[in-house]
Write a protein that holds these residues in place. Sequence first.
Motif, PDB file in Angstrom:
ATOM      1  N   ILE A   1       1.281  -1.060   0.027  1.00  0.00           N
ATOM      2  CA  ILE A   1      -0.172  -0.251  -0.076  1.00  0.00           C
ATOM      3  C   ILE A   1       1.106   1.280   0.478  1.00  0.00           C
ATOM      4  O   ILE A   1       0.422   1.822  -0.473  1.00  0.00           O
ATOM      5  CB  ILE A   1      -1.116  -0.350   1.373  1.00  0.00           C
ATOM      6  CG1 ILE A   1      -1.888  -1.022   0.922  1.00  0.00           C
ATOM      7  CG2 ILE A   1      -1.541   1.596   1.489  1.00  0.00           C
ATOM      8  CD1 ILE A   1      -2.976  -1.352   2.528  1.00  0.00           C
ATOM      9  N   GLU A   2       1.859   1.232   0.721  1.00  0.00           N
ATOM     10  CA  GLU A   2       2.967   2.200   0.058  1.00  0.00           C
ATOM     11  C   GLU A   2       4.130   1.760  -0.122  1.00  0.00           C
ATOM     12  O   GLU A   2       4.681   1.746   1.354  1.00  0.00           O
ATOM     13  CB  GLU A   2       2.931   3.293   2.624  1.00  0.00           C
ATOM     14  CG  GLU A   2       3.959   4.308   2.325  1.00  0.00           C
ATOM     15  CD  GLU A   2       3.731   5.230   3.928  1.00  0.00           C
ATOM     16  OE1 GLU A   2       3.825   5.957   3.757  1.00  0.00           O
ATOM     17  OE2 GLU A   2       2.552   4.314   3.931  1.00  0.00           O
ATOM     18  N   PRO A   3       4.669   1.146  -1.058  1.00  0.00           N
ATOM     19  CA  PRO A   3       5.533   0.876  -1.064  1.00  0.00           C
ATOM     20  C   PRO A   3       7.227   2.208  -1.073  1.00  0.00           C
ATOM     21  O   PRO A   3       8.108   2.164  -1.133  1.00  0.00           O
ATOM     22  CB  PRO A   3       5.716   0.473  -2.697  1.00  0.00           C
ATOM     23  CG  PRO A   3       4.109   1.660  -3.540  1.00  0.00           C
ATOM     24  CD  PRO A   3       4.234   1.761  -2.050  1.00  0.00           C
ATOM     25  N   GLU A   4       6.810   3.247  -0.695  1.00  0.00           N
ATOM     26  CA  GLU A   4       7.645   4.553  -0.691  1.00  0.00           C
ATOM     27  C   GLU A   4       6.731   5.431   0.100  1.00  0.00           C
ATOM     28  O   GLU A   4       5.741   5.258  -0.125  1.00  0.00           O
ATOM     29  CB  GLU A   4       8.169   5.229  -1.938  1.00  0.00           C
ATOM     30  CG  GLU A   4       8.947   4.072  -3.314  1.00  0.00           C
ATOM     31  CD  GLU A   4       8.593   5.805  -4.715  1.00  0.00           C
ATOM     32  OE1 GLU A   4       9.345   6.395  -3.845  1.00  0.00           O
ATOM     33  OE2 GLU A   4       8.254   5.027  -5.903  1.00  0.00           O
ATOM     34  N   GLN A   5       7.943   5.732   1.484  1.00  0.00           N
ATOM     35  CA  GLN A   5       7.025   6.664   1.714  1.00  0.00           C
ATOM     36  C   GLN A   5       6.658   8.017   1.521  1.00  0.00           C
ATOM     37  O   GLN A   5       7.084   8.719   0.589  1.00  0.00           O
ATOM     38  CB  GLN A   5       9.100   7.258   2.917  1.00  0.00           C
ATOM     39  CG  GLN A   5       8.103   7.838   3.961  1.00  0.00           C
ATOM     40  CD  GLN A   5       9.232   8.778   5.079  1.00  0.00           C
ATOM     41  OE1 GLN A   5      10.307   8.477   4.932  1.00  0.00           O
ATOM     42  NE2 GLN A   5       8.878   9.994   5.825  1.00  0.00           N
ATOM     43  N   GLY A   6       5.202   7.978   1.673  1.00  0.00           N
ATOM     44  CA  GLY A   6       3.919   8.999   1.465  1.00  0.00           C
ATOM     45  C   GLY A   6       3.349   8.956   0.197  1.00  0.00           C
ATOM     46  O   GLY A   6       2.917  10.173  -0.161  1.00  0.00           O
ATOM     47  N   LYS A   7       3.996   7.637  -0.198  1.00  0.00           N
ATOM     48  CA  LYS A   7       3.301   7.035  -1.722  1.00  0.00           C
ATOM     49  C   LYS A   7       2.837   5.758  -1.595  1.00  0.00           C
ATOM     50  O   LYS A   7       2.528   4.968  -1.479  1.00  0.00           O
ATOM     51  CB  LYS A   7       4.594   7.017  -2.755  1.00  0.00           C
ATOM     52  CG  LYS A   7       5.224   8.469  -2.970  1.00  0.00           C
ATOM     53  CD  LYS A   7       5.999   8.198  -4.167  1.00  0.00           C
ATOM     54  CE  LYS A   7       7.111   9.630  -4.129  1.00  0.00           C
ATOM     55  NZ  LYS A   7       8.144   8.997  -4.993  1.00  0.00           N
ATOM     56  N   PHE A   8       1.090   6.386  -1.471  1.00  0.00           N
ATOM     57  CA  PHE A   8       0.158   5.179  -2.028  1.00  0.00           C
ATOM     58  C   PHE A   8      -0.352   4.759  -3.084  1.00  0.00           C
ATOM     59  O   PHE A   8       0.068   5.352  -3.669  1.00  0.00           O
ATOM     60  CB  PHE A   8      -0.562   5.539  -0.918  1.00  0.00           C
ATOM     61  CG  PHE A   8      -0.390   5.923   0.782  1.00  0.00           C
ATOM     62  CD1 PHE A   8      -0.404   4.982   1.528  1.00  0.00           C
ATOM     63  CD2 PHE A   8      -0.645   7.438   1.125  1.00  0.00           C
ATOM     64  CE1 PHE A   8      -0.062   5.048   3.350  1.00  0.00           C
ATOM     65  CE2 PHE A   8      -0.189   7.915   2.932  1.00  0.00           C
ATOM     66  CZ  PHE A   8       0.402   6.818   3.231  1.00  0.00           C
ATOM     67  N   ASP A   9      -0.489   3.496  -3.124  1.00  0.00           N
ATOM     68  CA  ASP A   9      -0.603   2.927  -4.320  1.00  0.00           C
ATOM     69  C   ASP A   9      -1.885   2.908  -4.423  1.00  0.00           C
ATOM     70  O   ASP A   9      -3.252   1.407  -3.439  1.00  0.00           O
ATOM     71  CB  ASP A   9       0.061   1.915  -4.312  1.00  0.00           C
ATOM     72  CG  ASP A   9       0.504   1.384  -5.966  1.00  0.00           C
ATOM     73  OD1 ASP A   9      -0.688   1.340  -6.461  1.00  0.00           O
ATOM     74  OD2 ASP A   9       1.370   0.295  -6.339  1.00  0.00           O
ATOM     75  N   ASP A  10      -2.366   3.961  -4.728  1.00  0.00           N
ATOM     76  CA  ASP A  10      -4.151   3.164  -5.560  1.00  0.00           C
ATOM     77  C   ASP A  10      -4.258   2.395  -6.360  1.00  0.00           C
ATOM     78  O   ASP A  10      -5.442   0.833  -5.647  1.00  0.00           O
ATOM     79  CB  ASP A  10      -4.654   4.298  -5.898  1.00  0.00           C
ATOM     80  CG  ASP A  10      -4.181   5.872  -5.863  1.00  0.00           C
ATOM     81  OD1 ASP A  10      -4.621   5.772  -4.285  1.00  0.00           O
ATOM     82  OD2 ASP A  10      -4.805   6.217  -6.720  1.00  0.00           O
ATOM     83  N   ARG A  11      -4.342   0.980  -6.290  1.00  0.00           N
ATOM     84  CA  ARG A  11      -4.106   0.012  -8.019  1.00  0.00           C
ATOM     85  C   ARG A  11      -4.265  -1.326  -6.205  1.00  0.00           C
ATOM     86  O   ARG A  11      -4.661  -2.123  -6.399  1.00  0.00           O
ATOM     87  CB  ARG A  11      -3.063  -0.635  -8.082  1.00  0.00           C
ATOM     88  CG  ARG A  11      -2.488   0.354  -9.914  1.00  0.00           C
ATOM     89  CD  ARG A  11      -1.858  -0.229 -10.373  1.00  0.00           C
ATOM     90  NE  ARG A  11      -0.933   0.339 -10.010  1.00  0.00           N
ATOM     91  CZ  ARG A  11       0.985  -0.249 -10.411  1.00  0.00           C
ATOM     92  NH1 ARG A  11       0.884  -0.672 -11.688  1.00  0.00           N
ATOM     93  NH2 ARG A  11       1.759   0.136  -9.501  1.00  0.00           N
ATOM     94  N   GLU A  12      -3.365  -0.896  -5.463  1.00  0.00           N
ATOM     95  CA  GLU A  12      -2.520  -2.436  -4.222  1.00  0.00           C
ATOM     96  C   GLU A  12      -4.235  -2.118  -3.175  1.00  0.00           C
ATOM     97  O   GLU A  12      -5.142  -2.932  -2.858  1.00  0.00           O
ATOM     98  CB  GLU A  12      -1.636  -1.857  -3.141  1.00  0.00           C
ATOM     99  CG  GLU A  12      -1.212  -2.512  -4.405  1.00  0.00           C
ATOM    100  CD  GLU A  12      -0.539  -3.348  -4.746  1.00  0.00           C
ATOM    101  OE1 GLU A  12      -1.598  -4.372  -4.670  1.00  0.00           O
ATOM    102  OE2 GLU A  12       0.475  -4.662  -5.102  1.00  0.00           O
TER     103      GLU A  12
END
Length: 440
Positions: free
Chosen positions: A77-88
């Motif tokens: 859901i957050e593969p990089e700090q502060g970047k949330f993945d809408d697809r997940e």
Amino acid sequence: MSKFPKGFLKGAATAAHQVEGNNINSDYWAMEHMKYSSFTEPSLDAVDHYHRYEEDIKMMAEAGLNAYRFSVEWARIEPEQGKFDDREIEHYRKVLECCQKYGIEPVVTLHHFTSPKWLIEKGGWEQEETVELFARYCRYVVEQLGSFMHYVCTINEANMGLQIAAISARYQAQMMAKMKNTGAGKAVEATAKETAKDAEGAVQVGLNMQKMMENMNKQREENIEVFKTPEPQVFVSARTQKGDMLIMKAHQAAKKAIKEVNPQLQVGITLSLHDIQAKKGGEEKAALEWEEEFLHYTPFIRDDDFFGLQNYTRSVYDSDGICAAPAEAELTQMDYEIYPQALERCIRRVYEELQIPVIVTENGIAVEDDRKRVDFIASATDGVAQCIADGIPVKGYFYWSLLDNFEWQKGYSMTFGLAAVDRDTQKRNPKPSLAYLGCL
């Protein structure tokens, strides 16, 4: 006639990393692929629950289960700090909608051992900032998915780090004592294996203690390359007292964030508990163990909506400390004593101290012979039913695990599942124990 009351949650449990596969942004994925890894094998595709979740949820419903405990994966859901993945997030929305479709009540765990690799690079579970970062992640998940849930576990087995610290210290002390009386070469190797086996059988997670100790120095160098630190503080690292309290802060911050978004959600935490018993002379040691394993957490969880109890076996103490399983005892593949009576005893003891509803979020057995699994479930659930009959508010029982899956450092060798999986084809093969649990 069911042994459980109407509305009782009767289900099975999984954890994202153990079943989904290809969790490539997590700390565990990185550790599994290290040259000096303590893992016997990498998770890879796991049992492909990421793509086969509907097949698995349908299988539960058709067997008669009405609930499913699973985890959402922070590293997805957050593969990089502060970047949330809408697809997940959309993926987990579909899982929750699938539960709804088949009449399965989801109990969602927000952290089940694995963390984003970037979190560990920042200091992991001994770093104060983790409290805020975890609460932010939990808030995001509930903002997106909270309308599909009624029950949320913030953290799985919050006490595991202290258990591992104690086991590691005991392993090293035992090795030192045994080495004084052991010759070199093969005798030393045999002693190490025997001591590691004893240690692994005392903690409710899949560890390779001997390999961890053997690789420690080499791993330090590799850890700097992978995690930018010689001693990465993953969730199941041997934890300090400071880190232990940080976990409680993270739970409380996450609960606050969740309730601000959706006050109706029922929020709790899970702990790994043994049925701690004392022989004559071992009373003080047993009491200290119960204090560390459970009692010192109660001030931080007393106001939770429920308590997630996870139990697999018992621990017995005498004047010298923890005892080996009795010579006549049968052991599981994990080297736990088969002792299903432990669950009822734990429920009763927990409720004496913490008078909130209890959900058995994990209870199970790793054996090849499924008849032993059926017997274990029968005995354990009889104990749950007796607790309910005596007025203890036990709201659910989740068997661990739905599927034979990736048991952490032990890989795919441990068969806990209600269904076997052919990992060449990923075909599910339900065992009689699945139908048995469904009929209770």
